[in-house]
Design an enzyme around this catalytic site. Structure first.
Site, PDB file in Angstrom:
ATOM      1  N   CYS A  17       0.866  -1.174   0.000  1.00 49.48           N
ATOM      2  CA  CYS A  17       0.000   0.000   0.000  1.00 49.48           C
ATOM      3  C   CYS A  17       0.900   1.221   0.000  1.00 49.48           C
ATOM      4  O   CYS A  17       1.628   1.451   0.973  1.00 49.48           O
ATOM      5  CB  CYS A  17      -0.886  -0.019   1.247  1.00 49.48           C
ATOM      6  SG  CYS A  17      -1.943   1.435   1.354  1.00 49.48           S
TER       7      CYS A  17
ATOM      8  N   CYS B  38      -4.902   6.466  -3.928  1.00 51.39           N
ATOM      9  CA  CYS B  38      -4.310   5.127  -3.889  1.00 51.39           C
ATOM     10  C   CYS B  38      -2.906   5.225  -4.480  1.00 51.39           C
ATOM     11  O   CYS B  38      -2.742   5.541  -5.664  1.00 51.39           O
ATOM     12  CB  CYS B  38      -5.167   4.140  -4.685  1.00 51.39           C
ATOM     13  SG  CYS B  38      -4.452   2.487  -4.736  1.00 51.39           S
TER      14      CYS B  38
END
Ligand SMILES: N[C@H](CCC[C@H](N)C(=O)O)C(=O)O
Length: 281
Positions: free
Chosen positions: A81, A219
């Site tokens: 991530c 993101c």
């Protein structure tokens, strides 16, 4: 109850938990406390989160290391991530007074540099090989029609299906993304990332995330995916690009094929949460 912190990186928000704290079921903890209506609360009421970062700090290393585990709102674990790793680095820098931290993730060990205005994380080399994404076939997927989009599949630590469109805001992402996200060509699923050219350069971004099962405000692996695909298909040649998700601008840079991701990180608040869930709940 255990002490936790809330951080966000360009609007991609996380509950940060020191892995020393006993949490019986990480899955249950993430499902309950990430809920947007009755999950974690700040001063202004419930915020929920896009995931929980369980961070094990190993300060004796030089630079200090952090083992990062991201558990998502559906209880799944993601191997990487970008924004979470940037938040993890800021958290570790606060505790060690160091501006360089190594983040250990299931996708590899990544160096992070914490500055006053932004946190940069090395993101490795984006991969198009079907075995990496992974894809249930032998050839890379580059600009192919899939569920009404023109998709390029890339691994930036997690799988992204990237589609360039004229205007990211003109697409009903919640309607089109699930079929791509669950398509049988992606045996582990995929995040669905839309990009369109920004008039000031770089790209606008919208991403529907696996594990959140919805759109997030930003993101990081998706921003890197857009930059990598744009270079691969010849849309840009730049080594440095601005990618603009709804939550704030990110910078993606390349040294050779190795990508880095930079952008701001915000420590929102600290609070306490219940960790007393049944172990197998
Ligand atoms: N928001 C994250 C990606 C989480 C990955 C996840 N949604 C998955 O692949 O399951 C980022 O900044 O890169």
């Amino acid at each position: 109850m255990i002490d936790v912190s809330k951080y966000h990186g360009t609007g991609n928000d996380f509950i940060v938990v020191d892995a020393d704290h006993p949490v019986a079921s990480r899955r249950r903890f993430a499902i309950d406390h990430c809920d947007r209506t009755d999950g974690i609360s700040g001063a202004t009421g419930p915020t929920g989160a896009d995931g929980v970062l369980f961070l094990a700090l190993e300060p004796a290393f030089d630079p200090p290391r952090v083992i990062m585990t991201l558990v998502q709102p559906d209880g799944s674990v993601a191997s990487m991530c970008g924004n979470g790793a940037r938040c993890a680095a800021a958290w570790a820098a606060d505790r060690t007074d160091r501006d360089e931290v190594m983040i250990d993730t299931p996708a590899g060990t990544r160096r992070a540099t914490v500055g006053d205005e932004s946190v940069t994380i090395e993101m490795g080399t984006p991969r198009f090989d079907p075995a990496f994404v992974p894809l249930a076939r032998d050839d890379p997927m580059v600009e192919e029609p899939l569920c009404g989009l023109t998709v390029t599949a890339v691994d930036t630590g997690v799988p992204h299906a990237v589609a360039f469109v004229d205007d990211v805001d003109a697409v009903d992402l919640a309607a089109v993304a699930p079929d791509v996200r669950h398509h049988e060509v992606f045996p582990e699923g995929a995040n669905v990332t839309l990009a369109s050219a920004h008039p000031d350069g770089g790209f606008r971004q919208r991403t529907f995330e696996r594990g959140v099962e919805g759109e997030t405000r930003s993101c990081g692996t998706g921003a890197v995916a857009i930059a990598a695909v744009a270079r691969r298909v010849g849309r840009v040649e730049d080594d440095r690009l601005t990618v603009r998700p709804p939550g704030g601008d990110l910078t993606v840079s390349f040294e050779g094929e190795v990508a880095s991701l930079s952008g701001p990180v915000v420590h929102e608040f600290d609070t306490e949460l219940s960790a007393a869930h049944a172990r197998h709940a």
